[in-house]
Motif scaffolding. Structure first.
Motif, mmCIF file in Angstrom:
data_model
loop_
_atom_site.group_PDB
_atom_site.id
_atom_site.type_symbol
_atom_site.label_atom_id
_atom_site.label_comp_id
_atom_site.label_asym_id
_atom_site.label_seq_id
_atom_site.Cartn_x
_atom_site.Cartn_y
_atom_site.Cartn_z
ATOM 1 N N SER A 185 27.973 44.733 24.224
ATOM 2 C CA SER A 185 28.296 44.878 22.912
ATOM 3 C C SER A 185 29.994 45.403 23.253
ATOM 4 O O SER A 185 30.298 45.866 21.851
ATOM 5 N N GLY A 186 29.889 46.114 24.215
ATOM 6 C CA GLY A 186 31.100 46.457 24.559
ATOM 7 C C GLY A 186 32.515 46.061 24.620
ATOM 8 O O GLY A 186 32.510 44.865 24.187
ATOM 9 N N PRO A 187 34.060 46.670 24.972
ATOM 10 C CA PRO A 187 35.106 45.450 25.298
ATOM 11 C C PRO A 187 35.484 44.362 26.172
ATOM 12 O O PRO A 187 34.342 44.965 27.053
ATOM 13 N N THR A 188 35.499 43.351 25.718
ATOM 14 C CA THR A 188 35.805 42.516 26.881
ATOM 15 C C THR A 188 36.288 42.597 28.247
ATOM 16 O O THR A 188 37.670 43.321 27.476
ATOM 17 N N ARG A 189 35.627 42.653 29.775
ATOM 18 C CA ARG A 189 36.179 43.359 30.199
ATOM 19 C C ARG A 189 36.319 42.545 31.485
ATOM 20 O O ARG A 189 34.661 41.304 31.536
ATOM 21 N N ALA A 190 36.505 42.812 32.767
ATOM 22 C CA ALA A 190 35.750 42.352 34.125
ATOM 23 C C ALA A 190 34.574 43.270 34.636
ATOM 24 O O ALA A 190 34.664 44.223 34.533
ATOM 25 N N VAL A 191 33.344 42.180 34.813
ATOM 26 C CA VAL A 191 32.210 42.784 35.261
ATOM 27 C C VAL A 191 32.084 42.214 36.411
ATOM 28 O O VAL A 191 31.821 40.923 36.698
ATOM 29 N N VAL A 192 31.033 42.730 37.658
ATOM 30 C CA VAL A 192 30.458 41.929 38.376
ATOM 31 C C VAL A 192 28.928 42.184 38.233
ATOM 32 O O VAL A 192 28.132 41.429 39.133
#
Length: 357
Positions: A219-226
């Protein structure tokens, strides 16, 4: 049949029918009531509540009681009669079910969340207590959880120590997310880690590995995650165990911290008085608010408490209905609580910071 008798029978049957409906019809409510209070300086359920080994401890008198609230279960359907009776009782509180179990939370999910919060509160209580006594506590950043199906699954594991991300040493859990999100999805990020199985070695080997970031889908802002959640693991210089079954949530943190301090210092913090209280605590000794404060003060006074350490943010609510014979003491930090106990011990009640409605 006489008309009066027929009317009486009809009225009785109607009343019985209405009562059956009230007993069988579930309501969207749950009930809270005063729960057990436990002296953190004593025993409970056959175990010493706070057990310390590897460091000198001292006898402590009096009470430093943590307090609890008993609630109906997530899957319990309260009927209308029970709800009305709960509203009528001063010592109970009827609330909307979703207040206690939001978004359809199951009993299993609620138990798991409470257990995790209770474990975290114990950890923070230990850290806060040792820092209050100026005893150093080391910490390290670890992989707290791995997201199923995420980029890290099968490569990183819970308990692995994160030494660096992209060559930058990390000492706080939020640094990991900050460094990862500097990338765009699809880019590679480098981790330096020590495997959980190797951390006890005198010189544990550091492994270097690379993960390809993905796009977040929460639900958070679109971002890079692992696909990991980083956390902090504290390394205590000696063993502190808190043994307390069938209790959950974070609200006992402050009283656990005070109990630990009392056991690690000569003399008695309370001077033999019966002190109860509540409040979350963080690693830095900040005391936070909790739910069900009025029920906790009732439970504490019923057990004989004379003083109640109250989180500052709960003071206004608690002061609206103070059990007779109980003094509410306002605390914002562990230092505040320690100062209050010193005043209680010396008999200087007028110096205590009070709660006002």
């Amino acid at each position: 049949m006489p008309r009066r008798t027929a009317t009486l029978i009809a009225s009785t049957l109607t009343l019985i029918a209405l009562l059956c409906v009230a007993l069988l019809t579930p309501t969207p409510y749950a009930e809270m009531s005063p729960g057990p209070t436990v002296n953190t300086l004593g025993d409970y359920g056959g175990d010493t509540v706070i057990q310390i080994s590897g460091h000198p401890t001292y006898p402590a008198t009096g009470h430093l009681n943590m307090t609890t609230v008993r609630v109906t279960g997530a899957d319990y359907d309260m009927n209308l009669v029970e709800a009305v009776m709960g509203w009528a009782r001063h010592d109970d509180k009827v609330v909307e079910h979703d207040t206690l179990y939001p978004q359809g939370q199951t009993a299993e999910q609620a138990d798991q969340e409470n257990a995790e919060e209770f474990s975290q509160s114990q950890d923070s209580a230990k850290v806060a207590a040792l820092r209050e006594l100026h005893i150093p506590v080391q910490s390290r950043v670890i992989v707290a959880a791995v997201v199923k199906g995420g980029a890290a699954e099968g490569t990183l594991h819970a308990g692995d120590v994160i030494k660096a991300v992209d060559g930058t040493a990390v000492t706080q859990a939020d640094q990991v997310a900050t460094l990862v999100t500097k990338h765009k999805p699809g880019e590679k990020v480098a981790f330096a880690i020590v495997r959980a199985a190797d951390v006890k070695q005198k010189t544990p080997p550091v492994q270097h590995l690379t993960l390809t970031t993905r796009t977040s889908h929460d639900s958070g802002p679109t971002r890079a995650v692992v696909g990991i959640q980083a956390g902090i693991e504290h390394l205590f210089p000696f063993s502190i165990d808190i043994k307390l079954a069938d209790v959950g949530g974070p609200s006992a943190g402050t009283m656990f911290a005070l109990g630990i301090v009392d056991k690690l210092t000569p003399g008695s913090l309370t001077g033999g008085h019966f002190v109860a209280g509540t409040g979350t605590i963080d690693d830095n000794g900040n005391v936070g608010p909790i739910g069900g404060i009025s029920l906790k003060t009732i439970g504490a006074r019923d057990k004989g408490a004379q003083f109640f350490l109250t989180p500052a943010d709960n003071c206004e609510e608690a002061a609206k209905d103070v059990p007779k014979g109980l003094t509410l003491v306002k605390v914002k930090t562990l230092d505040d609580a320690m100062a209050a106990l010193a005043d209680i011990k010396s008999g200087d009640d007028k110096a205590l910071p009070s709660c006002k409605s």
